[in-house]
Design an enzyme around this catalytic site. Structure first.
Site, PDB file in Angstrom:
ATOM      1  N   ASP A   9      -7.824  12.103   5.787  1.00  0.00           N
ATOM      2  CA  ASP A   9      -9.432  11.576   5.443  1.00  0.00           C
ATOM      3  C   ASP A   9      -8.651   9.873   5.173  1.00  0.00           C
ATOM      4  O   ASP A   9      -8.452   8.731   5.954  1.00  0.00           O
ATOM      5  CB  ASP A   9      -9.997  12.154   3.996  1.00  0.00           C
ATOM      6  CG  ASP A   9     -11.218  11.172   3.919  1.00  0.00           C
ATOM      7  OD1 ASP A   9     -12.131  12.103   4.444  1.00  0.00           O
ATOM      8  OD2 ASP A   9     -11.468  10.503   2.724  1.00  0.00           O
TER       9      ASP A   9
ATOM     10  N   HIS B 211     -11.346  19.296   8.225  1.00  0.00           N
ATOM     11  CA  HIS B 211     -11.327  17.963   7.633  1.00  0.00           C
ATOM     12  C   HIS B 211     -10.197  18.889   6.630  1.00  0.00           C
ATOM     13  O   HIS B 211      -9.410  17.508   6.730  1.00  0.00           O
ATOM     14  CB  HIS B 211     -12.693  17.770   7.873  1.00  0.00           C
ATOM     15  CG  HIS B 211     -12.121  16.408   6.427  1.00  0.00           C
ATOM     16  ND1 HIS B 211     -11.962  15.283   7.189  1.00  0.00           N
ATOM     17  CD2 HIS B 211     -12.406  15.192   5.571  1.00  0.00           C
ATOM     18  CE1 HIS B 211     -11.939  13.739   6.488  1.00  0.00           C
ATOM     19  NE2 HIS B 211     -12.044  14.194   5.180  1.00  0.00           N
TER      20      HIS B 211
ATOM     21  N   TYR C  35     -14.491   2.471  -0.624  1.00  0.00           N
ATOM     22  CA  TYR C  35     -15.752   2.293   0.821  1.00  0.00           C
ATOM     23  C   TYR C  35     -16.266   0.535   0.937  1.00  0.00           C
ATOM     24  O   TYR C  35     -15.345   0.383   1.399  1.00  0.00           O
ATOM     25  CB  TYR C  35     -16.795   2.992   0.746  1.00  0.00           C
ATOM     26  CG  TYR C  35     -16.246   5.172   0.524  1.00  0.00           C
ATOM     27  CD1 TYR C  35     -16.229   5.620  -0.306  1.00  0.00           C
ATOM     28  CD2 TYR C  35     -16.150   5.179   2.344  1.00  0.00           C
ATOM     29  CE1 TYR C  35     -15.885   7.147   0.567  1.00  0.00           C
ATOM     30  CE2 TYR C  35     -16.355   6.676   2.462  1.00  0.00           C
ATOM     31  CZ  TYR C  35     -15.944   7.147   1.646  1.00  0.00           C
ATOM     32  OH  TYR C  35     -15.447   9.011   1.620  1.00  0.00           O
TER      33      TYR C  35
END
Ligand SMILES: *[C@@H]1O[C@H](CO)[C@@H](O)[C@H](O)[C@H]1NC(C)=O
Length: 462
Positions: free
Chosen positions: A227, A429, A372
């Site tokens: 990630d 993931h 982000y």
């Protein structure tokens, strides 16, 4: 006259194209960042405490009491639509049992002990107290200790590695080395401080983590990430090519003009780009694009308005639970969107709530979302580390239901030194969390290959 204009236009365009292609092929050295950039309050500038202090997770009675009260006060959301599981997001029929479990059954003090099972520390780097786990291997004399930095992402935490840490720090049959693991919380995540001013994204975190490793006495070391951790690892393996001995990545993804070109070529002639038994992980591209549209709304939101999203999630543990566990459902198996319980039983309840506690007890969801916005800022996008090659030995571990797949033919656009690729027929993931043994074994395999590579090159030291 007009012919001259035509010629000038032609040479202008040809020159531009040549310049553009040249830039893609020979991008020059990657940008270097200020290794001392200060992310803490101005008052603390120049007064950095470089000590390494032991740290323990503490769930205070006050925090637990407040959390339970909020969970009990949960106002039920409307029921899901008829016949709907997780396709519209977290199934609200499921919420009640999770909320009740968290408030009444989750054993807070036992889990506090669990989270404190490994030695943890904090040290101030560039103005921020950075939290990390550090476990030295428990192995007989003659077994070499190898430093490994493990990097988590969002909405995970250091908790994702708890099952894998004991497997990495013991002797694994067939290997003459074991790992000393360093597992930091990303800045703004869990027990690490958040920046007080804009700018701290994945690249700047790479600088902080290199400084952390240097402070702990490691000049050269191995890195692993998934990630955001995979993005940070990729940048570190680009910026610090002398210091990074090897790079293990379980979400490899390179986005630049050349990888896009190869991806598009493969849409017409897949056999040029991807082995036939893996073609359906990448093609048809329409499937990939619809997946992006269906699942990446959160990304755009967090990259643009993290503070607004953060308000509700900071105030409501139930909201936080739904927001985060929806990701653990869908990112583990896309098809779990169709299961009434979201397929969350891949993990235990206690594991998933542990991870939520890292966010809740530290009030860090908003600062984690800002990662982000910072990484996607105009300034940070312009750094464009994906454009630059990395010669660091690298190994890819690709789970079956990871969010993206790129074949070695695409990845080698950036990575000139691929030592191996493991393509799994299982897993998603959150790989270290879901399949710790598979994960740890692959890291051993990769680092063995990295070490052989270095041994075959007398110039580099181990
Ligand atoms: C802190 O210092 C920076 C750089 O000198 C400056 O741009 C910023 O405005 C200062 N912040 C505060 C709150 O004073």
């Amino acid at each position: 006259m007009s012919r001259m204009l035509l010629a000038a236009t032609f040479f202008g365009i040809a020159g531009y194209v040549a310049w553009f292609v040249y830039g893609l092929l020979f991008p020059g050295p990657p940008p270097q960042l200020d290794p001392n950039e200060w992310w803490g309050p101005n008052e603390t500038r120049g007064r950095q405490d470089t000590s390494i202090r032991p740290f323990q997770v503490k769930f205070s009675d006050e925090m637990i009491k407040d959390l339970r009260a909020r969970l009990k006060n949960y106002r039920s959301a409307p029921p899901p639509l008829e016949g709907v599981a997780f396709e519209y997001g977290f199934n609200t029929k499921q919420l009640e049992s999770w909320v009740q479990y968290w408030a009444e059954e989750y054993p807070f003090s036992e889990r506090e002990k669990y989270l404190n099972q490994f030695p943890q520390y904090k040290t101030n780097i560039q103005g921020l107290d950075i939290h990390f786990i550090r476990v030295k291997p428990n192995v007989p004399a003659g077994v070499t200790t190898v430093p490994l930095l493990l990097m988590h992402g969002w909405p995970g935490s250091v908790r994702e590695f708890y099952e894998a840490i004991p497997l990495l720090t013991r002797q694994n049959p067939g290997y003459d080395f074991a790992f000393e693991v360093i597992v930091p919380s990303l800045p703004g995540y869990g027990f690490s401080d958040a920046a007080v001013r804009p700018g701290l994204g994945a690249a700047q975190t790479g600088v902080i983590f290199k400084n952390l490793m240097n402070r702990l006495g490691f000049k050269k070391f191995y890195i692993q990430g998934g990630d955001w951790g995979s993005g940070i690892a990729a940048i570190m393996a680009t910026m610090f090519q002398e210091e990074i001995l090897g790079h293990h990545n379980n979400m490899p993804f390179v986005q630049n003009g050349r990888t896009m070109f190869r991806t598009v070529i493969g849409a017409f002639i897949p056999s040029l780009i991807v082995e036939s038994h893996l073609a359906d992980r990448l093609y048809p591209l329409s499937k990939t694009f619809s997946f992006l549209m269906e699942e990446f709304g959160y990304f755009h939101l967090q990259a643009t308005k993290p503070d607004t999203v953060g308000v509700g999630l900071t105030d409501s543990p139930t909201g936080l639970l739904a927001y985060i566990l929806e990701k653990f459902s869908t990112w583990t198996r896309t098809e779990h969107r169709n299961r009434p319980d979201g397929g969350l039983s891949v993990y235990s309840k206690v594991q998933l709530i542990d991870n939520l506690m890292v966010y809740w007890s530290t009030n860090s969801i908003t600062t984690s979302l800002r990662f982000y916005a910072e990484s996607m800022s105009r300034k940070n996008r312009a750094l464009y580390y994906d454009k630059y090659p990395s010669d660091v030995p690298v190994w890819f571990l690709q789970a079956k239901t990871e969010l993206f797949y790129q074949s070695p033919t695409i990845l080698k656009v950036k990575y000139s030194n691929i030592q191996g690729t493991t393509v799994l027929d299982e897993g998603g993931h959150f790989l270290a969390f879901e399949l710790p043994k598979v994960f740890a074994d692959d890291v051993f395999k990769a680092v063995k290959a990295f070490r052989s590579y270095h041994e075959s090159r007398p110039k580099t030291e181990l």
